[in-house]
Design a protein around this motif. Structure first.
Motif, PDB file in Angstrom:
ATOM      1  N   GLU A  75       5.089  11.350  11.155  1.00 31.36           N
ATOM      2  CA  GLU A  75       4.268  10.406  11.781  1.00 31.36           C
ATOM      3  C   GLU A  75       4.199   9.070  11.778  1.00 31.36           C
ATOM      4  N   TRP A  76       4.277   8.453  10.323  1.00 34.38           N
ATOM      5  CA  TRP A  76       4.495   7.045  10.296  1.00 34.38           C
ATOM      6  C   TRP A  76       5.626   6.118  10.465  1.00 34.38           C
ATOM      7  N   SER A  77       6.447   7.044  10.981  1.00 30.81           N
ATOM      8  CA  SER A  77       7.761   6.288  11.414  1.00 30.81           C
ATOM      9  C   SER A  77       8.230   6.688  12.869  1.00 30.81           C
ATOM     10  N   GLY A  78       7.558   6.974  13.651  1.00 26.61           N
ATOM     11  CA  GLY A  78       7.815   7.481  14.935  1.00 26.61           C
ATOM     12  C   GLY A  78       8.798   8.601  15.321  1.00 26.61           C
ATOM     13  N   PHE A  79       8.821   9.458  14.143  1.00 28.48           N
ATOM     14  CA  PHE A  79       9.875  10.415  14.259  1.00 28.48           C
ATOM     15  C   PHE A  79       9.409  11.613  15.162  1.00 28.48           C
ATOM     16  N   GLU A  80       8.100  11.890  15.414  1.00 29.23           N
ATOM     17  CA  GLU A  80       7.472  12.771  16.121  1.00 29.23           C
ATOM     18  C   GLU A  80       7.878  12.918  17.290  1.00 29.23           C
ATOM     19  N   GLN A  81       8.113  11.927  18.105  1.00 26.14           N
ATOM     20  CA  GLN A  81       8.408  12.036  19.425  1.00 26.14           C
ATOM     21  C   GLN A  81      10.003  12.216  19.248  1.00 26.14           C
ATOM     22  N   GLU A  82      10.603  12.364  20.587  1.00 22.61           N
ATOM     23  CA  GLU A  82      12.030  12.859  20.672  1.00 22.61           C
ATOM     24  C   GLU A  82      12.960  11.507  19.950  1.00 22.61           C
ATOM     25  N   THR A  83      13.544  11.466  19.316  1.00 26.80           N
ATOM     26  CA  THR A  83      14.502  10.600  18.822  1.00 26.80           C
ATOM     27  C   THR A  83      15.709  10.734  19.590  1.00 26.80           C
ATOM     28  N   PRO A  84      16.554   9.673  19.458  1.00 26.22           N
ATOM     29  CA  PRO A  84      17.967   9.698  20.079  1.00 26.22           C
ATOM     30  C   PRO A  84      18.762  10.948  19.597  1.00 26.22           C
ATOM     31  N   ALA A  85      18.523  11.435  18.311  1.00 25.13           N
ATOM     32  CA  ALA A  85      19.285  12.254  17.659  1.00 25.13           C
ATOM     33  C   ALA A  85      18.630  13.752  18.181  1.00 25.13           C
ATOM     34  N   ASP A  86      17.580  13.908  18.723  1.00 20.16           N
ATOM     35  CA  ASP A  86      17.019  15.049  19.139  1.00 20.16           C
ATOM     36  C   ASP A  86      17.743  15.121  20.476  1.00 20.16           C
ATOM     37  N   ARG A  87      17.517  14.345  21.418  1.00 20.53           N
ATOM     38  CA  ARG A  87      18.180  14.298  22.517  1.00 20.53           C
ATOM     39  C   ARG A  87      19.664  14.588  22.574  1.00 20.53           C
ATOM     40  N   ALA A  88      20.301  14.020  21.592  1.00 19.00           N
ATOM     41  CA  ALA A  88      21.802  14.440  21.362  1.00 19.00           C
ATOM     42  C   ALA A  88      22.025  15.718  21.023  1.00 19.00           C
ATOM     43  N   ILE A  89      21.386  16.346  20.114  1.00 17.38           N
ATOM     44  CA  ILE A  89      21.462  17.917  19.920  1.00 17.38           C
ATOM     45  C   ILE A  89      21.178  18.824  21.189  1.00 17.38           C
ATOM     46  N   GLU A  94       0.835  -1.122  -0.084  1.00 17.33           N
ATOM     47  CA  GLU A  94       0.162   0.049  -0.125  1.00 17.33           C
ATOM     48  C   GLU A  94       0.782   1.409   0.173  1.00 17.33           C
ATOM     49  N   ARG A  95       0.425   2.364  -0.379  1.00 23.00           N
ATOM     50  CA  ARG A  95       0.950   3.549  -0.771  1.00 23.00           C
ATOM     51  C   ARG A  95       1.633   3.882   0.971  1.00 23.00           C
ATOM     52  N   SER A  96       0.754   3.644   2.011  1.00 26.75           N
ATOM     53  CA  SER A  96       1.372   3.903   3.288  1.00 26.75           C
ATOM     54  C   SER A  96       2.480   3.168   3.611  1.00 26.75           C
ATOM     55  N   ASP A  97       2.557   1.723   3.135  1.00 30.40           N
ATOM     56  CA  ASP A  97       3.769   1.230   3.331  1.00 30.40           C
ATOM     57  C   ASP A  97       5.085   1.885   2.888  1.00 30.40           C
ATOM     58  N   LEU A  98       4.856   2.410   1.590  1.00 33.13           N
ATOM     59  CA  LEU A  98       5.881   3.074   1.049  1.00 33.13           C
ATOM     60  C   LEU A  98       6.362   4.553   1.866  1.00 33.13           C
ATOM     61  N   ILE A  99       5.360   5.041   2.385  1.00 36.45           N
ATOM     62  CA  ILE A  99       5.551   6.271   3.086  1.00 36.45           C
ATOM     63  C   ILE A  99       6.419   5.769   4.397  1.00 36.45           C
ATOM     64  N   ALA A 100       5.892   4.814   4.993  1.00 39.57           N
ATOM     65  CA  ALA A 100       6.528   4.492   6.297  1.00 39.57           C
ATOM     66  C   ALA A 100       7.776   4.180   6.148  1.00 39.57           C
ATOM     67  N   ALA A 101       8.116   3.248   5.121  1.00 41.79           N
ATOM     68  CA  ALA A 101       9.569   2.905   4.590  1.00 41.79           C
ATOM     69  C   ALA A 101      10.466   4.169   4.412  1.00 41.79           C
ATOM     70  N   ILE A 102       9.872   5.062   3.978  1.00 41.30           N
ATOM     71  CA  ILE A 102      10.781   6.162   3.531  1.00 41.30           C
ATOM     72  C   ILE A 102      10.890   6.840   4.892  1.00 41.30           C
ATOM     73  N   GLY A 103      10.055   6.924   5.787  1.00 41.37           N
ATOM     74  CA  GLY A 103      10.053   7.643   6.998  1.00 41.37           C
ATOM     75  C   GLY A 103      11.155   6.839   7.847  1.00 41.37           C
ATOM     76  N   ALA A 104      11.317   5.410   7.655  1.00 41.50           N
ATOM     77  CA  ALA A 104      12.268   4.835   8.621  1.00 41.50           C
ATOM     78  C   ALA A 104      13.496   5.110   7.887  1.00 41.50           C
ATOM     79  N   ASP A 105      13.729   5.196   6.723  1.00 38.53           N
ATOM     80  CA  ASP A 105      14.947   5.349   5.755  1.00 38.53           C
ATOM     81  C   ASP A 105      15.619   6.502   6.365  1.00 38.53           C
ATOM     82  N   ILE A 106      14.770   7.366   6.466  1.00 38.17           N
ATOM     83  CA  ILE A 106      15.312   8.944   6.575  1.00 38.17           C
ATOM     84  C   ILE A 106      15.629   8.938   8.142  1.00 38.17           C
ATOM     85  N   THR A 107      14.955   8.417   8.966  1.00 36.76           N
ATOM     86  CA  THR A 107      15.072   8.331  10.647  1.00 36.76           C
ATOM     87  C   THR A 107      16.577   7.752  10.788  1.00 36.76           C
TER      88      THR A 107
END
Lengths: 193, 193
Positions: free
Chosen positions: A118-132, A59-72
């Motif tokens: 949203e679709w990859s849990g990037f909304e909350q604080e990621t480790p990167a956010d905390r490090a920054i 599904e389209r949402s799968d592609l979106i999520a995969a992109i999100g995960a990849d970027i994360t």
DNA sequence: TCTTTTTGGAACAACGGTGTTCCCTTGTGG
DNA sequence: CCACAAGGGAACACCGTTGTTCCAAAAAGA
């Protein structure tokens, strides 16, 4: 994708891995200029049949999520490479900015299309956010970064300037190095104590 | 809309004018969070039937163009109100920033959805753009703004910081005045000589 | 070479958004 | 109060996207 990031896990053939990457990359490039592009467009841009796209991302949402995960994941890697704990805070911030700048189009997607976040849990604080945030606080304590500027806001400014710099390379044909230089200089001035 | 902006031109009834505004405003608010929202959604948000939306804006592109024109006009008005030719450049820049900040959601649309800019001739240099660039150059000549920073880039930074500030009020619940204050402070530091 | 993956394309049904028409209800203003 | 302007809603055809299936061609890999 429950498996770890181990290199030699027998997940899928080399061929499939390459096609998946092609689709993912084409999707990033295309969607960063037109977030509403159809899957047919993505397929064409990837030099692949529409059917194949569906084979990898049902599904389209799968592609979106995969992109999100990849970027994360790429953001995490870039953050680690910047070695935020080393040396003076302003220089660490500059290294980080350079690393993030390399992410190119992907940055714009994260900023433009909330869906990817949203679709990859990037909304909350990621480790990167905390490090920054930790880096920014360290700089404030050591007197090398402006103590009167909220760290959250500083972080937002970092992203905003990166985005602006990329906009200029994309729409105004400004050379990458020139855009990056301007970006770094402005960020340094904005965060200096 | 071939008629001029003369106030008392008998264009349409007061009722129609109000409905048009309602649709336009609702569309701005809705599209600024979801640029792909359907006309049905816009109608609902405006408290109006979908048919009525089509009555005022036959095609989707007509609505988009109208929004673009509306924003363009507001930007011009805001720019004039800031009186960029008066007083020290940094203070004029601050006034401009405050005026633009008042435009709210509309700013994000202009930034997010290139369509709005394209369909209303905002892409090229508007009078507002020219006025801002003139202001920046004036500041540089008078030594109150950083002469080593490209004026085009400074302008981009202005928009980027405004956008970032609005993001914080929208997504983080930061009070408007707080966000604006941070924005002004950062912009001042970034452009200072 | 021959087998197994992997892919491309056609054809299909379903869905949602769009743009239009028609008619009835509401209400605004004279 | 009445006429006319304005809005609401149902119904319709149209179109592009999506997601699916099936089969034949192409490419990997043994």
């Amino acid at each position: 994708m429950p498996k770890g990031t181990d290199a030699t896990t027998t997940r899928e053939s080399a061929t499939r891995a390459r096609t998946r990457r092609a689709i993912l990359d084409a999707a990033v490039t295309l969607l960063s200029t037109d977030p509403a592009a159809s899957l047919g467009d993505v397929a064409e841009a990837a030099g692949v049949g529409r059917t194949t796209v569906h084979r990898y991302f049902p599904e389209r949402s799968d592609l979106i999520a995969a992109i999100g995960a990849d970027i994360t994941e790429r953001v995490e890697v870039a953050t680690n490479r910047a070695r935020l704990d080393d040396g003076p805070a302003p220089e660490a911030l500059e290294r980080l900015c350079q690393e993030y700048f390399e992410l190119g189009d992907r940055l714009m997607l994260l900023y433009d299309v909330p869906q990817f976040a949203e679709w990859s849990g990037f909304e909350q604080e990621t480790p990167a956010d905390r490090a920054i945030l930790a880096l920014l606080r360290r700089g404030q304590e050591q007197g090398t970064l402006d103590p009167h500027t909220d760290t959250g806001w500083m972080q937002e400014v970092l992203w905003a300037l990166l985005y602006a710099a990329w906009l200029r390379t994309r729409d105004h044909g400004t050379p990458r190095h020139a855009a990056l230089t301007q970006c770094l200089r402005t960020l340094a001035k904005a965060t200096a104590s």
